[in-house]
Scaffold this active site. Sequence first.
Site, PDB file in Angstrom:
ATOM      1  N   THR A  49      80.125  -0.640 -25.230  1.00  0.00           N
ATOM      2  CA  THR A  49      79.866   0.705 -25.741  1.00  0.00           C
ATOM      3  C   THR A  49      81.041   1.193 -26.578  1.00  0.00           C
ATOM      4  OG1 THR A  49      78.438   1.225 -23.848  1.00  0.00           O
ATOM      5  CG2 THR A  49      79.347   3.090 -25.071  1.00  0.00           C
ATOM      6  N   TYR A 137      82.279  -9.104 -15.894  1.00  0.00           N
ATOM      7  CA  TYR A 137      81.309  -8.282 -16.619  1.00  0.00           C
ATOM      8  C   TYR A 137      80.180  -9.194 -17.091  1.00  0.00           C
ATOM      9  CZ  TYR A 137      79.681  -5.053 -20.374  1.00  0.00           C
ATOM     10  OH  TYR A 137      78.943  -4.250 -21.208  1.00  0.00           O
ATOM     11  N   LYS A 165      80.673  -6.067 -12.775  1.00  0.00           N
ATOM     12  CA  LYS A 165      79.733  -5.129 -13.364  1.00  0.00           C
ATOM     13  C   LYS A 165      78.544  -5.958 -13.830  1.00  0.00           C
ATOM     14  CE  LYS A 165      78.818  -2.432 -17.489  1.00  0.00           C
ATOM     15  NZ  LYS A 165      79.228  -2.179 -18.891  1.00  0.00           N
ATOM     16  N   VAL A 208      79.158   1.497 -14.032  1.00  0.00           N
ATOM     17  CA  VAL A 208      79.729   1.698 -15.368  1.00  0.00           C
ATOM     18  C   VAL A 208      78.536   2.044 -16.246  1.00  0.00           C
ATOM     19  CG1 VAL A 208      80.927   0.649 -17.317  1.00  0.00           C
ATOM     20  CG2 VAL A 208      81.647   0.118 -14.983  1.00  0.00           C
TER      21      VAL A 208
END
Length: 299
Positions: A49, A137, A165, A208
């Site tokens: 992001t 991630y 995540k 997240v």
Amino acid sequence: MDIQQLRGVIPPLVTPVDGQENVVETQLRNLIEYVLAGGVHGVFVLGSTGEFYGLDFDNQQRVVEITVDQVRGRVPVYVGASAITTRECVKLTRMAENLGAAAVSVLTPMFIQPTKAELYRHYETIAKSTGLPVLLYNNPDKTGVNLSADVVAKLADIDNIIGVKDSSGDMTLTAEMIRRTQGKAFRVIAGRDMLIFATLAYGGYGTVAATANVAPKLVVEIYEKFMAGDLEGARAAQFRLAPLRLAFSLGSFPVVTKDALNLIGVPAGDPIRPVEHCSEANLTQLRKILEQLGLARSV
């Protein structure tokens, strides 16, 4: 950073940039204060992001410097240290450590297709290169590489790999990651905004969530109500968040988050090209969703 701090709502901050695609310090500092006022439990910079892939090393370093300085220890600062090669991930991890980050988050390599053994050695090498905690991630939609529960469970045995995540959107995989790492000093957090409640219900520790850039109080409400035992309240908050997350389809990733912030008066600048702002028609739809959430005034 103690593993107990890996919890709650951690927004992956957008990176405000100017016309030359350099970070705008005042806007980043303002965004940090906005999400902290919303009650978040950490901030994460240089994630997907945050358009890490569109920032040169100097801008990545500047983002970390600004964020650590602005946060001033109020919450942990997670820094994305993601790249295709192990060498570059180690370089970014050392930069984050030198600048005072609390932890790094490392996306699976993109473009290439490493084996399970290669993925394990990739993360093992990064973890051994630093004294920082490392958050795995997993985002297969973006990278084409999926972290299996087998690899995650094995990596969880490395002392400073503290969690993952999971942005796969596959609750079977998320649940297996949680089941397979029970009893270890390791935590699973949601990477899909639509699955925060579900991940918490399975035993995850937080999220997240990109929507926490825009609606931090609402995302925090999901977590806090769940932790207080108000499951119906948490589920209702999750449902209220859904239209905002679904609105991400109104533009190319990750511009909708920036456009939403601009609409509510938290300047977030432009997307990094080739991504462009949403069309006027889609901005009108987005504005209506923000108005329904009480985040933007009717115009």
